[in-house]
Design a protein around this motif. Sequence first.
Motif, PDB file in Angstrom:
ATOM      1  N   LEU A  21      -7.136  11.678  -4.442  1.00 18.59           N
ATOM      2  CA  LEU A  21      -6.577  12.568  -3.609  1.00 18.59           C
ATOM      3  C   LEU A  21      -5.205  12.436  -3.475  1.00 18.59           C
ATOM      4  N   SER A  22      -4.704  13.547  -3.178  1.00 14.50           N
ATOM      5  CA  SER A  22      -3.165  13.940  -3.213  1.00 14.50           C
ATOM      6  C   SER A  22      -2.655  13.562  -1.924  1.00 14.50           C
ATOM      7  N   CYS A  23      -1.245  13.188  -1.963  1.00 19.66           N
ATOM      8  CA  CYS A  23      -0.400  13.157  -0.828  1.00 19.66           C
ATOM      9  C   CYS A  23       1.046  13.362  -1.360  1.00 19.66           C
ATOM     10  N   THR A  24       1.797  14.240  -0.718  1.00 22.41           N
ATOM     11  CA  THR A  24       3.141  14.084  -0.731  1.00 22.41           C
ATOM     12  C   THR A  24       4.049  14.217   0.548  1.00 22.41           C
ATOM     13  N   TYR A  25       5.185  13.664   0.396  1.00 18.19           N
ATOM     14  CA  TYR A  25       5.753  13.413   1.692  1.00 18.19           C
ATOM     15  C   TYR A  25       7.187  13.760   1.404  1.00 18.19           C
ATOM     16  N   TYR A  32      10.540   2.384   3.583  1.00 20.17           N
ATOM     17  CA  TYR A  32       9.614   2.741   4.391  1.00 20.17           C
ATOM     18  C   TYR A  32       8.063   2.387   3.686  1.00 20.17           C
ATOM     19  N   TYR A  33       7.177   2.550   4.207  1.00 18.46           N
ATOM     20  CA  TYR A  33       5.708   2.230   4.059  1.00 18.46           C
ATOM     21  C   TYR A  33       4.808   3.502   4.062  1.00 18.46           C
ATOM     22  N   LEU A  34       3.957   3.479   3.313  1.00 17.85           N
ATOM     23  CA  LEU A  34       2.622   4.407   3.013  1.00 17.85           C
ATOM     24  C   LEU A  34       1.518   3.789   2.986  1.00 17.85           C
ATOM     25  N   PHE A  35       0.596   4.658   3.579  1.00 19.91           N
ATOM     26  CA  PHE A  35      -0.876   4.119   3.881  1.00 19.91           C
ATOM     27  C   PHE A  35      -1.770   5.136   3.703  1.00 19.91           C
ATOM     28  N   TRP A  36      -2.947   4.919   3.167  1.00 17.33           N
ATOM     29  CA  TRP A  36      -4.033   5.361   3.194  1.00 17.33           C
ATOM     30  C   TRP A  36      -5.264   4.951   4.493  1.00 17.33           C
ATOM     31  N   TYR A  37      -5.576   5.735   5.025  1.00 13.87           N
ATOM     32  CA  TYR A  37      -6.613   5.321   6.399  1.00 13.87           C
ATOM     33  C   TYR A  37      -7.794   6.151   5.942  1.00 13.87           C
ATOM     34  N   LYS A  38      -8.815   5.677   6.169  1.00 18.07           N
ATOM     35  CA  LYS A  38     -10.202   6.214   5.910  1.00 18.07           C
ATOM     36  C   LYS A  38     -11.020   6.329   7.332  1.00 18.07           C
ATOM     37  N   LYS A  55       8.625  -1.447  -3.502  1.00 20.36           N
ATOM     38  CA  LYS A  55       7.930  -2.184  -4.677  1.00 20.36           C
ATOM     39  C   LYS A  55       7.387  -1.173  -5.659  1.00 20.36           C
ATOM     40  N   GLN A  56       7.943  -1.327  -6.798  1.00 17.37           N
ATOM     41  CA  GLN A  56       7.648  -0.524  -8.076  1.00 17.37           C
ATOM     42  C   GLN A  56       5.975  -0.796  -8.412  1.00 17.37           C
ATOM     43  N   GLN A  57       5.625  -1.504  -8.222  1.00 17.37           N
ATOM     44  CA  GLN A  57       4.124  -1.812  -8.575  1.00 17.37           C
ATOM     45  C   GLN A  57       3.368  -1.223  -7.600  1.00 17.37           C
ATOM     46  N   ASN A  58       1.953  -0.495  -8.195  1.00 16.19           N
ATOM     47  CA  ASN A  58       1.379   0.078  -7.362  1.00 16.19           C
ATOM     48  C   ASN A  58       0.393  -0.643  -6.753  1.00 16.19           C
ATOM     49  N   ALA A  59      -0.002  -0.436  -5.593  1.00 16.54           N
ATOM     50  CA  ALA A  59      -1.039  -1.287  -4.782  1.00 16.54           C
ATOM     51  C   ALA A  59      -2.466  -1.066  -5.355  1.00 16.54           C
ATOM     52  N   THR A  60      -3.180  -2.054  -5.309  1.00 16.65           N
ATOM     53  CA  THR A  60      -4.461  -2.229  -5.738  1.00 16.65           C
ATOM     54  C   THR A  60      -5.289  -2.963  -4.572  1.00 16.65           C
ATOM     55  N   GLU A  61      -6.541  -2.274  -4.265  1.00 11.56           N
ATOM     56  CA  GLU A  61      -7.406  -2.879  -3.270  1.00 11.56           C
ATOM     57  C   GLU A  61      -8.831  -2.932  -3.868  1.00 11.56           C
ATOM     58  N   ASN A  62      -9.603  -3.623  -4.706  1.00  8.45           N
ATOM     59  CA  ASN A  62     -10.772  -3.561  -5.256  1.00  8.45           C
ATOM     60  C   ASN A  62     -10.737  -2.191  -5.966  1.00  8.45           C
ATOM     61  N   ARG A  63     -11.597  -1.221  -5.505  1.00 13.26           N
ATOM     62  CA  ARG A  63     -11.909   0.042  -6.079  1.00 13.26           C
ATOM     63  C   ARG A  63     -11.040   0.991  -5.884  1.00 13.26           C
ATOM     64  N   GLN A  69       4.894   7.415  -6.768  1.00 18.09           N
ATOM     65  CA  GLN A  69       5.960   8.024  -7.418  1.00 18.09           C
ATOM     66  C   GLN A  69       7.090   8.353  -6.421  1.00 18.09           C
ATOM     67  N   LYS A  70       8.041   7.330  -6.299  1.00 19.10           N
ATOM     68  CA  LYS A  70       8.921   7.599  -5.333  1.00 19.10           C
ATOM     69  C   LYS A  70       9.863   8.642  -5.616  1.00 19.10           C
ATOM     70  N   ALA A  71      10.364   8.922  -6.576  1.00 21.21           N
ATOM     71  CA  ALA A  71      11.168   9.933  -6.846  1.00 21.21           C
ATOM     72  C   ALA A  71      10.420  11.187  -6.796  1.00 21.21           C
ATOM     73  N   ALA A  72       9.303  11.427  -7.099  1.00 17.87           N
ATOM     74  CA  ALA A  72       8.773  12.747  -6.538  1.00 17.87           C
ATOM     75  C   ALA A  72       7.921  12.771  -5.194  1.00 17.87           C
ATOM     76  N   LYS A  73       8.147  11.643  -4.736  1.00 17.92           N
ATOM     77  CA  LYS A  73       7.717  11.498  -3.177  1.00 17.92           C
ATOM     78  C   LYS A  73       6.113  11.936  -2.966  1.00 17.92           C
ATOM     79  N   SER A  74       5.512  11.165  -4.057  1.00 15.36           N
ATOM     80  CA  SER A  74       3.889  11.211  -4.417  1.00 15.36           C
ATOM     81  C   SER A  74       3.435  10.029  -4.174  1.00 15.36           C
ATOM     82  N   PHE A  75       2.091  10.090  -3.591  1.00 13.06           N
ATOM     83  CA  PHE A  75       1.341   8.841  -3.373  1.00 13.06           C
ATOM     84  C   PHE A  75      -0.085   9.230  -3.118  1.00 13.06           C
TER      85      PHE A  75
END
Lengths: 113, 117
Positions: A21-25, A32-38, A55-63, A69-75
């Motif tokens: 799923l795509s998101c740009t901001y 700042y912080y970025l979240f995905w809510y279900k 944090k440069q490392q991408n977050a992971t939670e199980n599946r 991509q901070k420079a591209a403002k993509s999440f």
Amino acid sequence: AQTVTQSQPEMSVQEAETVTLSCTYDTSESNYYLFWYKQPPSRQMILVIRQEAYKQQNATENRFSVNFQKAAKSFSLKISDSQLGDTAMYFCAFLKGNTPLVFGKGTRLSVIA
Amino acid sequence: DAGVIQSPRHEVTEMGQEVTLRCKPISGHDYLFWYRQTMMRGLELLIYFNNNVPIDDSGMPEDRFSAKMPNASFSTLKIQPSEPRDSAVYFCASSGILSGRALYEQYFGPGTRLTVT
């Protein structure tokens, strides 16, 4: 003011497959912080995953994992091994400290058996 | 931890009536947010509090809406008089520093579905 854009109003995926799923901001902030809510049909807002911008490392939670991509403002959110219970609306959200969340319009995900 | 509690879960009322929505934040949280969700506008902030003090109420649609937080464990959102365009899902969320919990993370209540006929 910050804005969050989710360009995919609806998506579908076969059970056990992977979907992204795509998101740009847009922001001028550096921290700042970025979240995905279900939001399933029960309408409960459930936090899926969070990412701190410093944090440069991408977050992971199980599946669930993100491609930040901070420079591209993509999440983007990747869901691996999709399950029927993943069927829901997914909202991308931006947060600067203790301020209100700024939400995208959402992506409706359907997982097909 | 019981999470954020909202009541009622559903409210159906007639136009012109007063409606009061209630929220109990997570114990120890010092920020409380009220959001509204509609098909047309998505999720948007109405007002938020810090230590029971309103910080930003610029999202409150008009004078018919008012919110209070008399203490750290209770907040109300009141609509008087209600109109059909107020029909929406209203969420309360809270955040703060708790042992083992990340800063700034907002936890949502189950929402109140309001229908004004």
